[in-house]
Design an enzyme around this catalytic site. Structure first.
Site, mmCIF file in Angstrom:
data_model
loop_
_atom_site.group_PDB
_atom_site.id
_atom_site.type_symbol
_atom_site.label_atom_id
_atom_site.label_comp_id
_atom_site.label_asym_id
_atom_site.label_seq_id
_atom_site.Cartn_x
_atom_site.Cartn_y
_atom_site.Cartn_z
ATOM 1 N N LYS A 173 0.800 -1.371 -0.052
ATOM 2 C CA LYS A 173 0.027 0.106 0.110
ATOM 3 C C LYS A 173 0.927 1.184 -0.032
ATOM 4 O O LYS A 173 0.472 2.312 -0.361
ATOM 5 C CB LYS A 173 -0.655 0.249 1.011
ATOM 6 N N THR A 209 -3.073 5.564 4.476
ATOM 7 C CA THR A 209 -1.850 6.154 4.033
ATOM 8 C C THR A 209 -1.871 6.688 3.004
ATOM 9 O O THR A 209 -1.030 7.792 2.790
ATOM 10 C CB THR A 209 -1.118 4.648 3.707
#
Length: 334
Positions: A191, A248
């Site tokens: 990610k 994130t």
């Protein structure tokens, strides 16, 4: 029951976890390898440039002696950046007293393409049932302020991950269990590549539509690679997958998004990294992810374009253009 816990790595996340465990009533020792950083840690009971307005409690022991930190620990918590983990662990195998090990790093080793649990197994030789990874959407800046946070502890032993639930959980920090160590580690690592891509789009001045597309298609390619490497697809719909991905990619605390944003604004990678006090794991994981995609013959177009921008000098706007002009295909067609 109180544990003797050694937290290795005094970056923002290492300090936050040491604080979390200390507040849980455990005897915590926090290790910092760099001599000058250790002196600052002792002086300030923290590292203001990494975690502002925060101080470690007086009961947390601070050391830069690695062997003494781990020799009496009943649990080892590794908050060391992924590309430094192997070298940090060398030389302590003989002093570990049958200790369980928890990895916090979110990365894939560049040279070997190994996940962190694999690096731990090679360097420490511990029982695989006593190795786990703790992952999920968990910025240190919010954890130390007691903001509600949920993560997942992944390992091969239900007993060990259940024990970690009890050790780490409190009124503001909730831990779930998973037996998909591969998926949890890959989700937490890959990610960061997508977050760099999201930052690049932000730096280019693109909007919410673009971000939604990057997150969605990024999750699709992470899942493809994860399944090809033996992960369970459901894992990527969980905390260490889409949960960590969203956080994130949108958070102002995200180092990887920050790197992408600066590059999207025209800065060079080496200049961006030189100005940072903390590690953006996604930069080196982009190398690993790109190589793993080729090795497993998995299509990862966002990862590919981020790789070309970071390491081959491609213009960010050109990378976006090439993503949009790829051959048309269905999203789902049964």
């Amino acid at each position: 029951m109180a544990e003797r816990i050694a937290v290795l790595g005094a970056g923002s996340w290492g300090m936050a976890v040491a604080d979390l465990l200390d507040r849980g009533g455990h005897a915590v020792t926090l290790w910092e390898f760099d001599e000058s950083e250790f002196r600052k840690l002792v002086k300030h009971r923290g590292q203001p440039e990494k975690l502002s307005d925060f101080q470690l409690g007086p009961s947390i022991a601070l050391t830069n002696d690695l062997q003494s930190a781990v020799s009496t620990a009943s649990l080892l918590v590794l908050a060391i950046p992924s590309q430094s983990l192997r070298s940090a662990l060398r030389g302590i195998r003989d002093v570990l007293p049958g200790t369980g090990v928890v990895n916090l790093a979110k990365g894939i080793e560049v040279r070997t393409l190994k996940r962190m649990s694999e690096v731990i197994a090679e360097e420490l030789g511990v029982d695989p049932r006593l190795v786990a990874t703790l992952s999920g959407p968990s910025h240190a800046e919010e954890v130390v302020r007691g903001m509600p946070t949920a993560v997942v502890a992944a390992g091969v032993s239900r007993d060990f991950t259940a024990k970690l639930q009890e050790i780490f959980s409190n009124a503001s920090f909730r831990v779930y269990q998973s037996d998909d160590l591969v998926g949890v580690e890959l989700g937490g690592s890959l990610k960061n590549i997508i977050a760099i891509g999201a930052g690049i789009a932000e730096g280019l001045g693109m909007g919410d539509n673009t971000l939604g597309a990057i997150l969605t298609r990024g999750l699709a390619e992470i899942t493809r690679l994860g399944v090809a490497m033996g992960a369970q697809p459901e894992t990527f719909a969980g905390l260490s997958g889409i949960g960590d991905l969203i956080t994130t990619c949108v958070s102002r605390h995200s180092r990887n998004r920050f790197v992408g944003d600066r590059i999207g604004r025209g800065e060079r990678l080496e200049n961006v990294l030189a100005g940072m006090t903390m590690v953006a794991e996604g930069v080196q994981t982009t190398r690993s992810g790109h190589e793993l995609a080729g090795q497993h013959e998995v299509e990862m177009p966002i990862t590919d374009q981020v790789y070309h921008v970071l390491f081959e000098g491609k213009a960010p706007a050109e990378a976006v253009e090439q993503l949009m002009e790829r051959k048309l295909k269905p999203e789902i067609w049964k």
